[in-house]
Every structure is written in structure tokens, then in C-alpha cells.
Design an enzyme around this catalytic site. Structure first.
Site, PDB file in Angstrom:
ATOM      1  CG  ASN A  82      -0.407  -0.207   2.530  1.00  0.00           C
ATOM      2  OD1 ASN A  82       0.670  -0.771   2.670  1.00  0.00           O
ATOM      3  ND2 ASN A  82      -1.110   0.244   3.548  1.00  0.00           N
ATOM      4  CB  VAL A  83       1.627   3.723  -2.237  1.00  0.00           C
ATOM      5  CG1 VAL A  83       2.350   5.056  -2.368  1.00  0.00           C
ATOM      6  CG2 VAL A  83       2.566   2.574  -2.603  1.00  0.00           C
ATOM      7  CD  GLU A  84      -1.566   4.715   4.597  1.00  0.00           C
ATOM      8  OE1 GLU A  84      -1.062   5.559   5.361  1.00  0.00           O
ATOM      9  OE2 GLU A  84      -2.225   3.727   4.992  1.00  0.00           O
ATOM     10  CB  CYS A 109      -5.445  -1.182  -1.626  1.00  0.00           C
ATOM     11  SG  CYS A 109      -6.712  -0.636  -0.470  1.00  0.00           S
ATOM     12  CB  CYS A 128      -8.471  -4.942  -2.989  1.00  0.00           C
ATOM     13  SG  CYS A 128      -7.708  -3.307  -2.890  1.00  0.00           S
ATOM     14  CB  CYS A 133     -10.770  -3.461   1.152  1.00  0.00           C
ATOM     15  SG  CYS A 133     -10.148  -2.736  -0.387  1.00  0.00           S
ATOM     16  CD  GLU A 167      -5.265  -5.808  -1.657  1.00  0.00           C
ATOM     17  OE1 GLU A 167      -4.964  -4.590  -1.501  1.00  0.00           O
ATOM     18  OE2 GLU A 167      -5.656  -6.515  -0.719  1.00  0.00           O
TER      19      GLU A 167
END
Ligand code: THU
Length: 133
Positions: free
Chosen positions: A45-47, A56, A92, A89, A58
């Protein structure tokens, strides 16, 4: 396609999780998948400071899948920061369904489950084919 090496997938997912950029949630996620041609793809994940734009793990996996030659997802394993299995989620699951279909396997605490179980009555490419585009 030979036996699915779930331990190898778990190691790849944990390695990906360690590259996560999750300074806001502090909830790193890693995911790895076996592709139909035998290779393994992964993602983290990359926020973003604009919280709603976070990606996310995925999303990264699907991008990695396409960027390295495409193919179909055969087996998928997602982990949290402790290396425990994580149920993807809803959004995803839809991403994974697109590239693996209903027979792809997803590891859970109850063992491998099909995407048909994880995303019942899924909407997918076949539904679009039933109408003229
Ligand atoms: N997250 C994923 O990367 N994949 C999922 O399937 C569930 C949630 C991420 C999004 C966010 O960066 C963090 O986990 C906390 O929700």
C-alpha cells in the site's frame, strides 16, 4: 501449473509489506500472487497526504502484473504488518477478480478460498460481454 507454494507467496507478501508507505494509517499491507506463467508478482500500500488517494497493496500488485507481462492470477496471499493473513477490502476483491476470475485462490485463516467465495455474485468482464458495447 505445479503445486502452489504458499510459503513462498507469504515470504513475497511480507517482503512487499516491508516496502509499504503507510505513514498515516501505520497499517502496512503486502500482497503476492502466483501468475499463470509461474512468476510471482507483489504489491504494497502507498498512502497519500490527501488521505482518500491512498493506494491499496492490491492496486500495486495489479500494476506489477501488467507491467511484467500480464497473465492470470492463480493464487493470492495478502498480509498485514504482523505477517498475518489479511482479507482484501471489497474494492480490491473486485480488482483481483478481474485478473484471476472466480477460480483464483485467496489464502485466509480458514485456508485457501476461491474468489467466487470471497466475492460472490461478482460483476466482471463477462457481464459487459452480455451487452452490446
Ligand atoms: N489496505 C490495503 O492495502 N489493502 C486492503 O485490502 C485493505 C486495506 C490498506 C489501505 C490503507 O493504506 C491501510 O491498509 C489501512 O486501511
Amino acid at each position: 501449473m505445479s503445486e502452489i507454494n504458499w510459503e513462498q507467496l507469504r515470504s513475497s507478501a511480507v517482503a512487499a509489506m516491508k516496502t509499504a508507505y503507510a505513514p498515516y494509517s501505520k497499517f502496512p499491507v503486502g500482497v503476492a500472487a502466483l501468475v499463470s506463467d509461474g512468476r510471482i508478482v507483489s504489491g504494497c500500500n502507498v498512502e497519500n497526504a490527501s488521505y482518500g488517494l491512498g493506494l491499496c497493496a492490491e492496486c500495486g500488485l495489479v500494476s506489477n502484473l501488467m507491467a511484467t507481462g500480464g497473465g492470470r492470477l492463480v493464487a493470492i496471499l495478502c498480509v498485514d504488518g504482523q505477517g498475518n493473513y489479511l482479507a482484501p477490502c471489497g474494492r480490491c476483491r473486485q480488482l483481483l477478480f478481474e485478473h484471476g476470475g472466480s477460480h483464483a485462490l485467496l489464502m485466509t485463516d480458514d485456508g485457501p478460498q476461491t474468489m467466487a467465495t470471497m466475492l460472490p455474485w461478482a460483476f466482471g468482464p463477462d457481464d459487459l460481454d452480455r451487452n452490446e458495447r
